[in-house]
Design a protein around this motif. Structure first.
Motif, PDB file in Angstrom:
ATOM      1  N   ARG A  56       5.200  -2.045   5.381  1.00  9.34           N
ATOM      2  CA  ARG A  56       4.192  -1.017   5.105  1.00  9.34           C
ATOM      3  C   ARG A  56       4.087  -0.752   3.599  1.00  9.34           C
ATOM      4  O   ARG A  56       3.002  -0.670   3.043  1.00  9.34           O
ATOM      5  N   ARG A  60       0.739  -1.741   0.636  1.00  9.18           N
ATOM      6  CA  ARG A  60      -0.028  -0.607   0.130  1.00  9.18           C
ATOM      7  C   ARG A  60       0.034  -0.373  -1.376  1.00  9.18           C
ATOM      8  O   ARG A  60      -0.179   0.738  -1.823  1.00  9.18           O
ATOM      9  N   THR A  62       2.470   0.020  -3.525  1.00  3.24           N
ATOM     10  CA  THR A  62       3.410   1.117  -3.734  1.00  3.24           C
ATOM     11  C   THR A  62       4.026   1.029  -5.126  1.00  3.24           C
ATOM     12  O   THR A  62       4.358  -0.061  -5.592  1.00  3.24           O
ATOM     13  N   ASP A  78      -4.581   2.713  -1.896  1.00  2.00           N
ATOM     14  CA  ASP A  78      -5.288   1.520  -1.428  1.00  2.00           C
ATOM     15  C   ASP A  78      -6.563   1.327  -2.255  1.00  2.00           C
ATOM     16  O   ASP A  78      -6.855   2.123  -3.157  1.00  2.00           O
ATOM     17  N   PHE A  82      -7.234   5.862  -1.295  1.00  2.00           N
ATOM     18  CA  PHE A  82      -6.481   6.736  -0.390  1.00  2.00           C
ATOM     19  C   PHE A  82      -4.988   6.623  -0.689  1.00  2.00           C
ATOM     20  O   PHE A  82      -4.433   5.525  -0.734  1.00  2.00           O
ATOM     21  N   ASP A  84      -1.461   7.287   0.707  1.00  2.25           N
ATOM     22  CA  ASP A  84      -0.801   7.513   1.985  1.00  2.25           C
ATOM     23  C   ASP A  84       0.486   8.305   1.801  1.00  2.25           C
ATOM     24  O   ASP A  84       0.809   9.162   2.612  1.00  2.25           O
ATOM     25  N   MET A  85       1.224   8.006   0.726  1.00  2.00           N
ATOM     26  CA  MET A  85       2.520   8.663   0.527  1.00  2.00           C
ATOM     27  C   MET A  85       2.730   9.028  -0.934  1.00  2.00           C
ATOM     28  O   MET A  85       2.363   8.268  -1.831  1.00  2.00           O
ATOM     29  N   VAL A 119      -6.234  12.169  -0.194  1.00  2.00           N
ATOM     30  CA  VAL A 119      -4.889  12.276   0.348  1.00  2.00           C
ATOM     31  C   VAL A 119      -4.884  13.324   1.444  1.00  2.00           C
ATOM     32  O   VAL A 119      -5.644  14.289   1.391  1.00  2.00           O
ATOM     33  N   ASP A 120      -4.058  13.116   2.458  1.00  2.00           N
ATOM     34  CA  ASP A 120      -3.791  14.147   3.468  1.00  2.00           C
ATOM     35  C   ASP A 120      -2.508  14.820   3.006  1.00  2.00           C
ATOM     36  O   ASP A 120      -1.407  14.342   3.271  1.00  2.00           O
TER      37      ASP A 120
END
Length: 159
Positions: A56, A60, A62, A78, A82, A84-85, A119-120
């Motif tokens: 993962r 991405r 990272t 991405d 977005f 993700d972390m 981002v969430d």
């Protein structure tokens, strides 16, 4: 701070330290803001394995921040912008590491032509993201492993 922060592209050697940072950040830094059930569903340590985690993270873009060659935090982005972390080890909190990672992520997103960063964001990350130019588009209540959490869809337009 006098800490010398370096940021590098994620490699296989970063799998174990970044997974440890994720688990520690969720179970310690985020714990005061979420219920024990929410933390358990989010962290899910028994469901995490290094092979899947590495796949993962590798997929991405990272980035890993280190202080004196010790992994201190990581983030990703991405091609659509977005994130993700974004996690920082609790012992390195409040030292500018998340800000440094976000600047790098933004630079990478601009390089690939992303128009926005999104981002969430957790309850914990929201204030930092707001200071760095993100705005809340919506409060969300995603369900994770049968438990409802709270986060915020946040966006920063890249001019």
């Amino acid at each position: 701070m006098s800490d010398h922060v370096e940021v590098h592209n994620y490699t296989s050697q970063d799998a174990q330290p970044t997974l440890a940072i994720f688990l520690e950040a969720v179970t310690k830094t985020a714990a005061p803001h979420y219920t024990p059930e929410q933390i358990g569903a989010w962290a899910a340590p028994r469901e995490r394995d290094l092979v899947t985690w590495h796949q993962r993270r590798s997929s991405r873009a990272t980035l890993v921040a280190t202080v004196d060659d010790e992994a201190a935090g990581f983030s990703d982005v991405d091609i659509e912008g977005f994130i993700d972390m974004l996690f920082v080890a609790p012992r390195f909190g409040r030292r500018g590491i998340a800000t440094r990672l976000l600047r790098e992520v933004e630079s990478r997103a601009r390089e690939v032509g992303a128009q926005t960063l999104s981002v969430d964001a957790s309850v914990v990350a929201r204030p930092l993201l707001e200071r760095l130019g993100f705005s809340v588009e919506a409060e969300q209540q995603p369900e994770l492993r049968g438990v409802r959490l709270v986060n915020y869809r946040m966006v920063k337009r890249l001019g």
